[in-house]
Design a protein around this motif. Structure first.
Motif, PDB file in Angstrom:
ATOM      1  N   TYR A  67      -2.745  14.327   5.138  1.00 57.63           N
ATOM      2  CA  TYR A  67      -1.878  14.637   3.853  1.00 57.63           C
ATOM      3  C   TYR A  67      -0.568  15.221   3.956  1.00 57.63           C
ATOM      4  CZ  TYR A  67      -5.942  12.631   1.390  1.00 57.63           C
ATOM      5  OH  TYR A  67      -6.826  11.758   0.730  1.00 57.63           O
ATOM      6  N   ARG A  68       0.388  14.495   3.779  1.00 59.00           N
ATOM      7  CA  ARG A  68       1.796  14.658   4.127  1.00 59.00           C
ATOM      8  C   ARG A  68       2.342  15.277   2.628  1.00 59.00           C
ATOM      9  NH1 ARG A  68       4.814  13.480   8.733  1.00 59.00           N
ATOM     10  NH2 ARG A  68       3.036  12.811  10.313  1.00 59.00           N
ATOM     11  N   SER A  69       3.078  16.304   2.605  1.00 57.29           N
ATOM     12  CA  SER A  69       3.621  16.962   1.199  1.00 57.29           C
ATOM     13  C   SER A  69       5.277  17.124   1.445  1.00 57.29           C
ATOM     14  CB  SER A  69       3.010  18.284   1.080  1.00 57.29           C
ATOM     15  OG  SER A  69       3.583  19.095   0.146  1.00 57.29           O
ATOM     16  N   GLU A  70       5.861  16.875   0.235  1.00 53.50           N
ATOM     17  CA  GLU A  70       7.210  17.306   0.230  1.00 53.50           C
ATOM     18  C   GLU A  70       7.689  18.795   0.630  1.00 53.50           C
ATOM     19  OE1 GLU A  70       9.053  15.785  -3.343  1.00 53.50           O
ATOM     20  OE2 GLU A  70       8.484  13.788  -2.797  1.00 53.50           O
ATOM     21  N   LYS A  86      -8.859   9.962  -3.951  1.00 52.72           N
ATOM     22  CA  LYS A  86     -10.120   9.541  -4.551  1.00 52.72           C
ATOM     23  C   LYS A  86     -10.701   8.319  -3.928  1.00 52.72           C
ATOM     24  CE  LYS A  86      -8.355   9.178  -8.631  1.00 52.72           C
ATOM     25  NZ  LYS A  86      -8.111   8.826 -10.193  1.00 52.72           N
ATOM     26  N   HIS A  87      -9.691   7.670  -3.004  1.00 49.24           N
ATOM     27  CA  HIS A  87     -10.093   6.558  -2.381  1.00 49.24           C
ATOM     28  C   HIS A  87     -10.184   6.392  -1.024  1.00 49.24           C
ATOM     29  CE1 HIS A  87      -9.506   4.598  -6.125  1.00 49.24           C
ATOM     30  NE2 HIS A  87      -8.309   4.985  -6.195  1.00 49.24           N
ATOM     31  N   GLU A  88     -10.107   8.000  -0.377  1.00 53.64           N
ATOM     32  CA  GLU A  88     -10.080   8.293   0.866  1.00 53.64           C
ATOM     33  C   GLU A  88     -11.315   7.622   1.887  1.00 53.64           C
ATOM     34  OE1 GLU A  88     -10.894  12.054   3.776  1.00 53.64           O
ATOM     35  OE2 GLU A  88      -9.104  12.065   2.314  1.00 53.64           O
ATOM     36  N   ASP A  89     -12.693   7.845   1.120  1.00 57.50           N
ATOM     37  CA  ASP A  89     -13.896   7.123   1.956  1.00 57.50           C
ATOM     38  C   ASP A  89     -13.776   5.602   2.069  1.00 57.50           C
ATOM     39  OD1 ASP A  89     -14.882   9.830   2.010  1.00 57.50           O
ATOM     40  OD2 ASP A  89     -16.402   9.364   0.420  1.00 57.50           O
ATOM     41  N   LEU A 149       0.746  -1.125  -0.027  1.00 60.73           N
ATOM     42  CA  LEU A 149      -0.166   0.074   0.071  1.00 60.73           C
ATOM     43  C   LEU A 149       1.000   1.180  -0.009  1.00 60.73           C
ATOM     44  CD1 LEU A 149      -2.661  -1.165   2.616  1.00 60.73           C
ATOM     45  CD2 LEU A 149      -3.141  -0.740   0.354  1.00 60.73           C
ATOM     46  N   PRO A 150       1.585   1.443  -1.075  1.00 54.67           N
ATOM     47  CA  PRO A 150       2.662   2.543  -1.093  1.00 54.67           C
ATOM     48  C   PRO A 150       1.953   3.986  -0.829  1.00 54.67           C
ATOM     49  CG  PRO A 150       2.122   1.652  -3.326  1.00 54.67           C
ATOM     50  CD  PRO A 150       1.536   0.986  -2.471  1.00 54.67           C
ATOM     51  N   GLY A 151       2.561   4.585  -0.041  1.00 51.82           N
ATOM     52  CA  GLY A 151       2.166   6.110   0.526  1.00 51.82           C
ATOM     53  C   GLY A 151       1.111   6.071   1.589  1.00 51.82           C
ATOM     54  N   TYR A 162       0.827   9.768   2.063  1.00 51.52           N
ATOM     55  CA  TYR A 162       2.106  10.055   1.300  1.00 51.52           C
ATOM     56  C   TYR A 162       2.122  10.520  -0.111  1.00 51.52           C
ATOM     57  CZ  TYR A 162       4.457   9.905   5.973  1.00 51.52           C
ATOM     58  OH  TYR A 162       4.810  10.033   7.259  1.00 51.52           O
ATOM     59  N   ALA A 163       0.997   9.865  -0.498  1.00 52.07           N
ATOM     60  CA  ALA A 163       0.711   9.950  -2.138  1.00 52.07           C
ATOM     61  C   ALA A 163      -0.647  10.434  -2.282  1.00 52.07           C
ATOM     62  CB  ALA A 163       0.948   8.602  -2.712  1.00 52.07           C
TER      63      ALA A 163
END
Length: 198
Positions: A90-93, A67-70, A44-46, A61-62
């Motif tokens: 949600y994490r950002s660079e 779109k699949h959060e729910d 499950l990357p990210g 992290y991605a």
């Protein structure tokens, strides 16, 4: 669309498999912080799911997960209904765009304690981008323990909220100095020191 339904079915299968793989950790006596889901290790990357003493934090992290959060949230709630609260981040660079975790469901408990290897840590969710402890370093903290810290002088650079500082003091280091550029973070370190060594 059949492809999307197939993807979401596989997504749910992987989330459930990751959680079931770690069921025994929820009864762990030495620490109250661990990952239910750990990104690539669970295919499950990210995507990470962190447990902090009955509080859950989903970290993305991605951004393709949005779109699949729910379905991610509903699957986790179904598998871990006993947890006190659920947060999403949600994490950002880009450090300037970092945002604190957002409360999703349950009973909001943004300030609480967790225990790890006999030490207590003050956790505050939602106040800042990070919440006070790096769980992926827990096993390293345990291994360093008395082997490196006993009767030593310890300089903890980039000390953050002081997990290594507390370990050094627990194992009777002669002298411990903690250095960090953030006065806010150092104030949490001071709380952790007061909680454990008053």
């Amino acid at each position: 669309d059949q492809a999307i339904r197939n993807f979401e079915t596989e997504l749910k299968t992987r989330i459930i498999a990751a959680i079931k793989k770690r069921q025994s950790l929820s009864f762990h006596q030495e620490r109250q912080n661990f990952f239910w889901i750990f990104g690539e290790a669970d295919f499950l990357p990210g995507l990470q799911l962190l447990s902090l003493n009955k509080n859950l934090i989903i970290s993305f992290y991605a951004y393709f997960w949005k779109k699949h959060e729910d379905i991610i949230i509903k699957t986790i709630q179904g598998e871990l209904p006993e947890h006190t609260s659920l947060w999403v981040q949600y994490r950002s660079e880009n450090q300037s765009k970092q945002t604190p975790p957002k409360f999703i469901s349950g009973k909001p408990e943004p300030i609480f304690l967790i225990e790890e290897f006999g030490l207590k840590y003050n956790i505050e969710i939602g106040h800042a981008y990070d919440f006070g402890i790096y769980t992926d370093m827990a096993s390293i903290r345990k291994q360093m323990g008395r082997e490196l810290f006993a009767q030593k002088k310890v300089l903890n650079l980039f000390s953050y909220t002081g997990a290594f500082t507390l370990q050094a003091m627990k194992y009777k280091a002669q002298h411990v100095a903690s250095v960090d550029s953030s006065s806010v973070i150092l104030s949490v370190l001071e709380k952790n020191l007061a909680t454990n060594f008053t």
